[in-house]
Design a protein around this motif. Structure first.
Motif, PDB file in Angstrom:
ATOM      1  N   LEU A   1      39.461  34.645  42.568  1.00  0.00           N
ATOM      2  CA  LEU A   1      39.911  33.776  41.490  1.00  0.00           C
ATOM      3  C   LEU A   1      39.725  32.325  41.908  1.00  0.00           C
ATOM      4  CD1 LEU A   1      43.243  35.668  40.695  1.00  0.00           C
ATOM      5  CD2 LEU A   1      41.091  35.814  39.426  1.00  0.00           C
ATOM      6  N   GLY A   2      39.521  31.465  40.939  1.00  0.00           N
ATOM      7  CA  GLY A   2      39.365  30.044  41.254  1.00  0.00           C
ATOM      8  C   GLY A   2      37.914  29.674  41.433  1.00  0.00           C
ATOM      9  N   GLY A   3      37.611  28.394  41.191  1.00  0.00           N
ATOM     10  CA  GLY A   3      36.237  27.932  41.317  1.00  0.00           C
ATOM     11  C   GLY A   3      35.558  27.842  39.959  1.00  0.00           C
ATOM     12  N   ASP A   4      34.242  27.565  39.967  1.00  0.00           N
ATOM     13  CA  ASP A   4      33.499  27.387  38.724  1.00  0.00           C
ATOM     14  C   ASP A   4      33.412  28.673  37.906  1.00  0.00           C
ATOM     15  OD1 ASP A   4      33.060  24.763  39.334  1.00  0.00           O
ATOM     16  OD2 ASP A   4      31.088  25.088  40.214  1.00  0.00           O
ATOM     17  N   ASN A   5      33.156  29.801  38.574  1.00  0.00           N
ATOM     18  CA  ASN A   5      32.963  31.076  37.900  1.00  0.00           C
ATOM     19  C   ASN A   5      34.006  32.065  38.413  1.00  0.00           C
ATOM     20  OD1 ASN A   5      30.437  30.311  36.513  1.00  0.00           O
ATOM     21  ND2 ASN A   5      29.607  30.249  38.568  1.00  0.00           N
ATOM     22  N   VAL A   6      34.979  32.382  37.577  1.00  0.00           N
ATOM     23  CA  VAL A   6      36.085  33.242  38.001  1.00  0.00           C
ATOM     24  C   VAL A   6      35.618  34.695  38.078  1.00  0.00           C
ATOM     25  CG1 VAL A   6      38.389  34.064  37.399  1.00  0.00           C
ATOM     26  CG2 VAL A   6      37.768  31.670  37.003  1.00  0.00           C
ATOM     27  N   GLU A   7      35.975  35.362  39.158  1.00  0.00           N
ATOM     28  CA  GLU A   7      35.615  36.757  39.390  1.00  0.00           C
ATOM     29  C   GLU A   7      34.105  36.988  39.200  1.00  0.00           C
ATOM     30  OE1 GLU A   7      39.212  39.653  38.842  1.00  0.00           O
ATOM     31  OE2 GLU A   7      38.803  38.700  36.913  1.00  0.00           O
ATOM     32  N   SER A   8      33.328  36.158  39.872  1.00  0.00           N
ATOM     33  CA  SER A   8      31.871  36.208  39.803  1.00  0.00           C
ATOM     34  C   SER A   8      31.313  36.815  41.093  1.00  0.00           C
ATOM     35  CB  SER A   8      31.325  34.791  39.616  1.00  0.00           C
ATOM     36  OG  SER A   8      29.988  34.693  40.046  1.00  0.00           O
ATOM     37  N   PRO A   9      30.487  37.861  41.008  1.00  0.00           N
ATOM     38  CA  PRO A   9      29.929  38.449  42.240  1.00  0.00           C
ATOM     39  C   PRO A   9      29.166  37.453  43.114  1.00  0.00           C
ATOM     40  CG  PRO A   9      29.679  39.969  40.428  1.00  0.00           C
ATOM     41  CD  PRO A   9      30.183  38.686  39.826  1.00  0.00           C
ATOM     42  N   PRO A  10      28.235  36.649  42.571  1.00  0.00           N
ATOM     43  CA  PRO A  10      27.534  35.726  43.469  1.00  0.00           C
ATOM     44  C   PRO A  10      28.432  34.637  44.050  1.00  0.00           C
ATOM     45  CG  PRO A  10      26.850  35.375  41.203  1.00  0.00           C
ATOM     46  CD  PRO A  10      27.638  36.638  41.216  1.00  0.00           C
ATOM     47  N   ASP A  11      29.394  34.141  43.255  1.00  0.00           N
ATOM     48  CA  ASP A  11      30.312  33.145  43.794  1.00  0.00           C
ATOM     49  C   ASP A  11      31.169  33.757  44.904  1.00  0.00           C
ATOM     50  OD1 ASP A  11      30.616  30.424  41.886  1.00  0.00           O
ATOM     51  OD2 ASP A  11      29.624  32.127  40.962  1.00  0.00           O
ATOM     52  N   THR A  12      31.585  34.996  44.709  1.00  0.00           N
ATOM     53  CA  THR A  12      32.291  35.705  45.773  1.00  0.00           C
ATOM     54  C   THR A  12      31.376  35.909  46.967  1.00  0.00           C
ATOM     55  OG1 THR A  12      33.823  36.828  44.269  1.00  0.00           O
ATOM     56  CG2 THR A  12      33.368  37.930  46.357  1.00  0.00           C
ATOM     57  N   GLY A  13      30.085  36.135  46.693  1.00  0.00           N
ATOM     58  CA  GLY A  13      29.122  36.333  47.777  1.00  0.00           C
ATOM     59  C   GLY A  13      29.041  35.156  48.725  1.00  0.00           C
ATOM     60  N   PHE A  14      29.138  33.927  48.203  1.00  0.00           N
ATOM     61  CA  PHE A  14      29.115  32.757  49.080  1.00  0.00           C
ATOM     62  C   PHE A  14      30.247  32.837  50.106  1.00  0.00           C
ATOM     63  CE2 PHE A  14      26.608  30.962  45.601  1.00  0.00           C
ATOM     64  CZ  PHE A  14      25.641  30.252  46.294  1.00  0.00           C
ATOM     65  N   THR A  15      31.420  33.206  49.640  1.00  0.00           N
ATOM     66  CA  THR A  15      32.572  33.296  50.533  1.00  0.00           C
ATOM     67  C   THR A  15      32.440  34.466  51.493  1.00  0.00           C
ATOM     68  OG1 THR A  15      34.031  32.209  48.949  1.00  0.00           O
ATOM     69  CG2 THR A  15      35.077  33.633  50.576  1.00  0.00           C
ATOM     70  N   ILE A  16      31.951  35.600  51.009  1.00  0.00           N
ATOM     71  CA  ILE A  16      31.788  36.770  51.866  1.00  0.00           C
ATOM     72  C   ILE A  16      30.750  36.513  52.958  1.00  0.00           C
ATOM     73  CG2 ILE A  16      31.008  39.177  51.908  1.00  0.00           C
ATOM     74  CD1 ILE A  16      33.848  38.794  50.856  1.00  0.00           C
ATOM     75  N   ASN A  17      29.757  35.692  52.687  1.00  0.00           N
ATOM     76  CA  ASN A  17      28.783  35.370  53.731  1.00  0.00           C
ATOM     77  C   ASN A  17      29.441  34.635  54.895  1.00  0.00           C
ATOM     78  OD1 ASN A  17      26.121  36.396  53.191  1.00  0.00           O
ATOM     79  ND2 ASN A  17      26.129  35.135  51.352  1.00  0.00           N
ATOM     80  N   ASP A  18      30.282  33.649  54.595  1.00  0.00           N
ATOM     81  CA  ASP A  18      31.010  32.971  55.670  1.00  0.00           C
ATOM     82  C   ASP A  18      31.972  33.928  56.359  1.00  0.00           C
ATOM     83  OD1 ASP A  18      29.776  30.528  55.408  1.00  0.00           O
ATOM     84  OD2 ASP A  18      31.347  29.621  54.190  1.00  0.00           O
ATOM     85  N   LEU A  19      32.638  34.762  55.569  1.00  0.00           N
ATOM     86  CA  LEU A  19      33.565  35.746  56.121  1.00  0.00           C
ATOM     87  C   LEU A  19      32.839  36.694  57.074  1.00  0.00           C
ATOM     88  CD1 LEU A  19      36.256  37.659  54.103  1.00  0.00           C
ATOM     89  CD2 LEU A  19      34.682  38.909  55.573  1.00  0.00           C
TER      90      LEU A  19
END
Length: 296
Positions: free
Chosen positions: A93-111
């Motif tokens: 949740l949060g950010g430009d696109n809520v519950e977005s797979p690619p936006d989540t992907g950015f975070t998962i890459n750092d994770l």
């Protein structure tokens, strides 16, 4: 004329500059509130960015924060903030696109990078951070397997997240899905430019994503794609060390010239792996500027 190369002195200077920049950011984080609600890239990406940087300086022997309990504690704080931002779908949740797979992907890459750093280090002081992040990774996997994308570069960002998840906890479905995206073909033209023709998205998304996919799935042809893009960028470098963006199809077309500094790591890696003097020259020019983002 002797071709450019990356020598030991250049490497030592580059590493020292990156560590110094990371230490400066870590010192700031230790003195700042942990509120990420107004972060430009969104709270989940900023939480992860901070946790990644703090983990890196904790493990880096040359850092002033090497082995610091305060740094580990703060990294865990951001990991738990991230945990609370994850919805029941596994997306954020949060950010430009809520519950977005690619936006989540950015975070998962750092994770995924933190999980790999923790695994390689074997440092048990990172166990709680890794436990929280590992749970987040597991919950995100199903959504990233099924999710779609918004832009061409998102295919590679999402695929990179899938292979990082696969590296952490091997699952043939994750690898298969990444290979499905790759089967569409990388969107690079004969001149070595990606379809978006954007320096910003090449250096921050497509190139690093394709490199990690190449490493995890042993696909050297993807490294060659990145080399082609870096070679094309050589002709776009201005005397002041910036990169021309007038041809971009994205936001950076309307912005001042893009800095070469973010390209430093990619040019250095490819110069070392290929022995190419032109890439070594670009690496040296890029590294001569201030470090923009020490965690990349």
């Amino acid at each position: 004329m002797t071709p450019d190369r990356i020598d030991t002195d250049q490497t030592d200077t580059f590493v020292a500059d990156v560590i110094a920049a990371a230490d400066a950011e870590a010192a700031r984080l230790l003195q700042s509130p942990t509120d990420v609600s107004t972060a430009p890239l969104g709270p989940h990406r900023e939480s992860m960015r901070r946790a990644k940087l703090l983990t890196a300086v904790f493990l880096e022997e040359g850092s002033a924060f090497a082995g610091s309990p305060a740094v580990v504690e703060l990294a865990e704080t951001y990991a738990r903030i991230l945990h609370d931002l994850q919805s029941p779908t596994g997306l954020f949740l949060g950010g430009d696109n809520v519950e977005s797979p690619p936006d989540t992907g950015f975070t998962i890459n750092d994770l995924g990078d933190i999980l790999e750093l923790a695994r390689r280090s074997g440092d048990t002081r990172l166990d709680r951070v890794a436990e929280v992040l590992g749970g987040i990774a597991d919950r995100a996997a199903t959504a990233l397997l099924a999710g779609g994308v918004h832009t061409p570069n998102h295919r590679w960002e999402l695929s990179a997240a899938l292979v990082r998840l696969h590296r952490h906890r091997p699952d043939p479905r994750l690898e298969a899905r990444a290979r499905e995206w790759l089967a569409e073909g990388v969107d690079i033209d004969a001149d070595g430019l990606y379809s978006e023709r954007s320096a910003n998205y090449a250096v921050y998304v497509s190139n690093p994503s394709l490199l990690v996919i190449s490493d995890v799935l042993d696909l050297p042809e993807l490294r060659d794609v990145v080399a082609r893009n870096l070679e094309s960028t050589l002709g776009l470098i201005h005397p002041d060390g910036s990169v021309e963006t007038v041809h971009s199809r994205r936001q950076d077309q309307r912005e001042p010239r893009f800095p070469l500094a973010p390209y430093a790591l990619h040019y250095r890696r490819l110069a070392l792996e290929t022995g190419r003097g032109d890439l070594a020259w670009a690496a040296r020019v890029a590294a001569s500027a201030a470090v923009i983002d020490p965690q990349t």
